[in-house]
Design an enzyme around this catalytic site. Structure first.
Site, PDB file in Angstrom:
ATOM      1  N   ARG A   1       0.803  -1.220   0.000  1.00  0.00           N
ATOM      2  CA  ARG A   1       0.000   0.000   0.000  1.00  0.00           C
ATOM      3  C   ARG A   1       0.842   1.279   0.000  1.00  0.00           C
ATOM      4  NH1 ARG A   1      -5.018  -0.019   2.541  1.00  0.00           N
ATOM      5  NH2 ARG A   1      -4.218  -1.737   3.798  1.00  0.00           N
TER       6      ARG A   1
ATOM      7  N   CYS B   1     -25.908  -2.430  -7.561  1.00  0.00           N
ATOM      8  CA  CYS B   1     -27.210  -2.725  -6.981  1.00  0.00           C
ATOM      9  C   CYS B   1     -27.072  -3.244  -5.564  1.00  0.00           C
ATOM     10  CB  CYS B   1     -27.954  -3.729  -7.841  1.00  0.00           C
ATOM     11  SG  CYS B   1     -28.393  -2.976  -9.386  1.00  0.00           S
TER      12      CYS B   1
HETATM   13  N1  LLP Z   1       3.506  -9.020   2.886  1.00  0.00           N
HETATM   14  C1  LLP Z   1       2.535  -9.880   3.196  1.00  0.00           C
HETATM   15  C2  LLP Z   1       2.880 -11.244   3.553  1.00  0.00           C
HETATM   16  C3  LLP Z   1       1.202  -9.455   3.170  1.00  0.00           C
HETATM   17  O1  LLP Z   1       0.245 -10.317   3.487  1.00  0.00           O
HETATM   18  C4  LLP Z   1       0.888  -8.125   2.800  1.00  0.00           C
HETATM   19  C5  LLP Z   1      -0.489  -7.668   2.738  1.00  0.00           C
HETATM   20  C6  LLP Z   1       1.952  -7.261   2.476  1.00  0.00           C
HETATM   21  C7  LLP Z   1       3.252  -7.741   2.539  1.00  0.00           C
HETATM   22  C8  LLP Z   1       1.736  -5.829   2.080  1.00  0.00           C
HETATM   23  O2  LLP Z   1       1.126  -5.095   3.067  1.00  0.00           O
HETATM   24  P1  LLP Z   1       0.900  -3.519   2.867  1.00  0.00           P
HETATM   25  O3  LLP Z   1       2.268  -2.846   2.839  1.00  0.00           O
HETATM   26  O4  LLP Z   1       0.162  -3.329   1.605  1.00  0.00           O
HETATM   27  O5  LLP Z   1       0.116  -3.116   4.061  1.00  0.00           O
HETATM   28  N2  LLP Z   1      -6.941  -5.633   0.983  1.00  0.00           N
HETATM   29  C9  LLP Z   1      -6.584  -4.961   2.220  1.00  0.00           C
HETATM   30  C10 LLP Z   1      -5.126  -5.134   2.562  1.00  0.00           C
HETATM   31  C11 LLP Z   1      -4.715  -6.585   2.693  1.00  0.00           C
HETATM   32  C12 LLP Z   1      -3.269  -6.738   2.962  1.00  0.00           C
HETATM   33  C13 LLP Z   1      -2.870  -8.165   2.862  1.00  0.00           C
HETATM   34  N3  LLP Z   1      -1.497  -8.399   3.016  1.00  0.00           N
HETATM   35  C14 LLP Z   1      -6.957  -3.498   2.088  1.00  0.00           C
HETATM   36  O6  LLP Z   1      -7.453  -3.100   1.044  1.00  0.00           O
HETATM   37  O7  LLP Z   1      -6.800  -2.729   3.029  1.00  0.00           O
END
Ligand code: LLP
Length: 439
Positions: free
Chosen positions: A300, A368
Site C-alpha cells: 500500500r 445494486c
Molecule cells: N507481505 C505480506 C505477507 C502481506 O500479506 C501483505 C499484505 C503485504 C506484505 C503488504 O502489506 P501492505 O504494505 O500493503 O500493508 N486488501 C486490504 C489489505 C490486505 C493486505 C494483505 N497483506 C486493504 O485493502 O486494506
C-alpha cells in the site's frame, strides 16, 4: 492537505493543484482532459509520486547494509507498474500464479521474487520452480511436504523461508491484521521445532535460509515493528542454539499506513526504517547473531498515494433534512474497500466551478447494493451531474481487488509521465466480458 510531508503522509499525489483553467492537475496533466480522452471511471497513477516513494524506501533502508526491497504485488499488479519497479531495483512478493505470470509477461526474471500464501497449489509451485523463483515462503506443513516432492521431481534444491505468526496484534481493521496468533497464516512458534526437524531430516530438497513475518496492513504504530524484529531474531537465535543452523535472511513484511483522510497520521518510511534497523542491530548484538539480509515488502505505502480514481457524477437524490446522495459511474466493483472495511477516502471535484459553494453530500456508486457507498458525508464544491470527481489514494487494493459485479466493465488505467497520460491498462470490453461464457 499539505505537500510538506513524505508521500505516504499526503492525501494527494505530489504536484496536485488547480491549474489556470481551474481544473485539477497532477504533474502538469489536466485530469479533466484524461477523463475526456480515456472516459470514466478511470484509474490514474502518477509516476513521479510512485518513484519518489520507492526512492524514499531505498534511502530509508540504506542505513542497513543488506536490504532487499520487494513490492507486495497484491496491492497493484499490472505489467507496466511491475516494469517501473523492476527497473529501479525492486523485487516482488507474489501470492499467485497470476502475479507470477504478469511478471514474466513484463519480461521480469524471478530471481528477486518471494512466493508466499497459505494455500499455494501444486500447479502454482511447479510454475514458480520451473521459472527459477528465488525463494518460497512456506506457510504450513502440507506445503513443506508438497514442495519437497515437487523440488525432488525437478531435481532442485529450493530455497525457502518459513512464514511465522509472531503473535503481535496491531490496531488496524480485523480483516487486514495478519500477525496475531489466531490467524490462518504461517507457523506459530510452537510448531517451529517440528517444521525444522522435518526439513533437516526428511525434506532434503528444501533449503531453509530465513524467516518471514508480516504483522498487518495500514499500520500507524512504530512499536509493533520493534517487537516484530525482536521476536523474529529471538527465534533465529533459538533455532541456532537448538539445531546449530544460523538463518541468514529475515523478511519483516509490509504494512506501513498512508493518509486517506486528515484523520490519518501514519509515520514516515524513515521512522519505520529507523525503528526496524535499531531493533535489528541491538537484538543481533544482544543475541550474538550475524546481521541477516533484511527483506521489506511494502504494498500500500508504495503505490497508494500515487493513484487517484476519476468518475463522472450522474444522478442525485436528496432526502429532505437527511442526506443528499450523488451517484458516480463506478463504485464497489472498482473500489470495494469502503464496503469491505468501512474505508474512508478524500475527494474533490476536478473540473473548474464558476462559484465556490461547498455542500455536504454522500457519494454513492452505481451498483445494486445499498452498501455501495464510496464516501459518506464529504464536503464538495457544488457537485452536479457531468462533473468529474477525483477520489484520492486509490493506487492500492482497488484495481487489484476490482470485480465485474453487475457485469460492469473494469476501468482503464493511465500513467502520468512527462505531463501526459499514457494508457497502461485498457478498459475491458463487452466482448471480453462474455469471452469465457459457454452456451
Ligand atoms: N507481505 C505480506 C505477507 C502481506 O500479506 C501483505 C499484505 C503485504 C506484505 C503488504 O502489506 P501492505 O504494505 O500493503 O500493508 N486488501 C486490504 C489489505 C490486505 C493486505 C494483505 N497483506 C486493504 O485493502 O486494506
Amino acid at each position: 492537505m499539505s505537500n510538506n510531508n513524505f508521500v505516504n503522509q499526503n492525501i494527494k499525489p505530489l504536484n496536485t493543484k488547480f491549474n489556470n483553467k481551474g481544473n485539477l492537475e497532477i504533474s502538469g496533466c489536466d485530469l479533466t482532459d484524461l477523463a475526456k480522452e480515456f472516459k470514466t471511471p478511470l484509474y490514474v497513477m502518477d509516476k513521479e509520486t510512485l518513484l519518489t516513494m520507492a526512492n524514499d524506501y531505498k534511502k530509508a533502508f540504506s542505513a542497513y547494509p543488506k536490504t532487499k526491497m520487494l513490492f507486495a504485488s497484491k496491492a497493484l499488479m499490472t505489467s507496466a507498474i511491475a516494469k517501473i519497479l523492476d527497473e529501479i531495483g525492486f523485487g516482488f512478493d507474489v501470492v499467485s500464479i497470476g502475479e507470477i505470470y504478469t511478471l514474466i509477461n513484463a519480461g521480469i526474471k524471478l530471481d528477486k521474487v518471494s512466493f508466499n500464501g497459505n494455500n499455494k497449489s501444486i500447479e502454482e509451485l511447479e510454475y514458480a520452480l520451473d521459472n527459477d523463483i528465488d525463494h518460497i515462503s512456506v506457510d504450513n506443513f502440507y506445503e513443506l511436504k508438497i514442495l519437497n516432492e515437487i523440488a525432488k521431481g525437478k531435481n532442485k534444491i529450493q530455497k525457502i523461508h518459513l512464514r511465522i505468526t509472531p503473535g503481535i496484534e496491531c490496531h488496524t481493521h480485523e480483516y487486514i491484521q495478519t500477525g496475531q496468533l489466531d490467524s490462518k497464516f504461517g507457523f506459530d512458534l510452537s510448531m517451529m521445532n517440528d517444521a525444522i526437524e522435518l526439513i533437516l531430516n526428511e525434506y532434503k530438497n528444501l533449503k531453509l535460509i530465513g524467516l518471514h513475518a508480516h504483522i498487518g496492513s495500514q499500520i500507524f504504530e512504530t512499536e509493533v515493528y520493534k517487537d516484530e524484529a525482536k521476536i523474529v531474531l529471538e527465534e533465529i537465535k533459538r533455532i541456532k542454539d537448538k539445531f546449530n543452523i544460523e538463518l541468514s535472511e529475515i523478511n519483516l513484511g509490509g504494512g506501513l499506513g498512508i493518509t486517506y483522510t486528515s484523520n490519518d497520521n501514519p509515520p514516515s518510511v524513515y521512522e519505520i526504517a529507523e525503528v526496524l534497523i535499531n531493533s535489528i542491530n541491538s537484538n543481533c548484538e544482544r543475541l550474538n547473531l550475524e546481521k541477516p539480509t533484511l527483506y521489506i515488502e511494502p504494498g500500500r505505502s508504495l503505490v497508494c498515494s500515487a493513484g487517484v480514481s476519476l468518475y463522472t457524477i450522474g444522478s442525485e437524490k436528496t432526502i429532505k433534512g437527511i442526506r443528499k446522495y450523488i451517484a458516480v459511474d463506478g463504485g464497489m466493483a472498482d473500489n470495494p474497500r469502503p464496503s469491505m472495511y468501512q474505508a474512508q477516502y478524500s475527494a474533490q471535484i476536478a473540473n473548474a466551478k464558476s462559484e465556490n459553494k461547498p455542500e455536504i453530500v454522500t457519494i454513492a456508486g452505481k451498483f445494486c447494493e445499498s452498501g455501495d457507498i464510496l464516501i459518506k458525508d464529504i464536503e464538495l464544491n457544488s457537485p452536479q451531474s457531468g462533473d468529474i470527481l477525483c477520489v484520492y489514494d486509490t493506487g492500492a487494493y482497488c484495481y487489484s481487488m476490482s470485480s465485474n459485479y453487475n457485469r460492469v466493465l473494469k476501468p482503464a488505467m493511465v500513467l502520468i509521465e512527462d505531463g501526459k497520460g499514457k494508457l497502461i491498462v485498457k478498459r475491458q470490453t463487452l466482448e471480453q466480458l462474455v469471452q469465457n461464457d459457454v452456451i
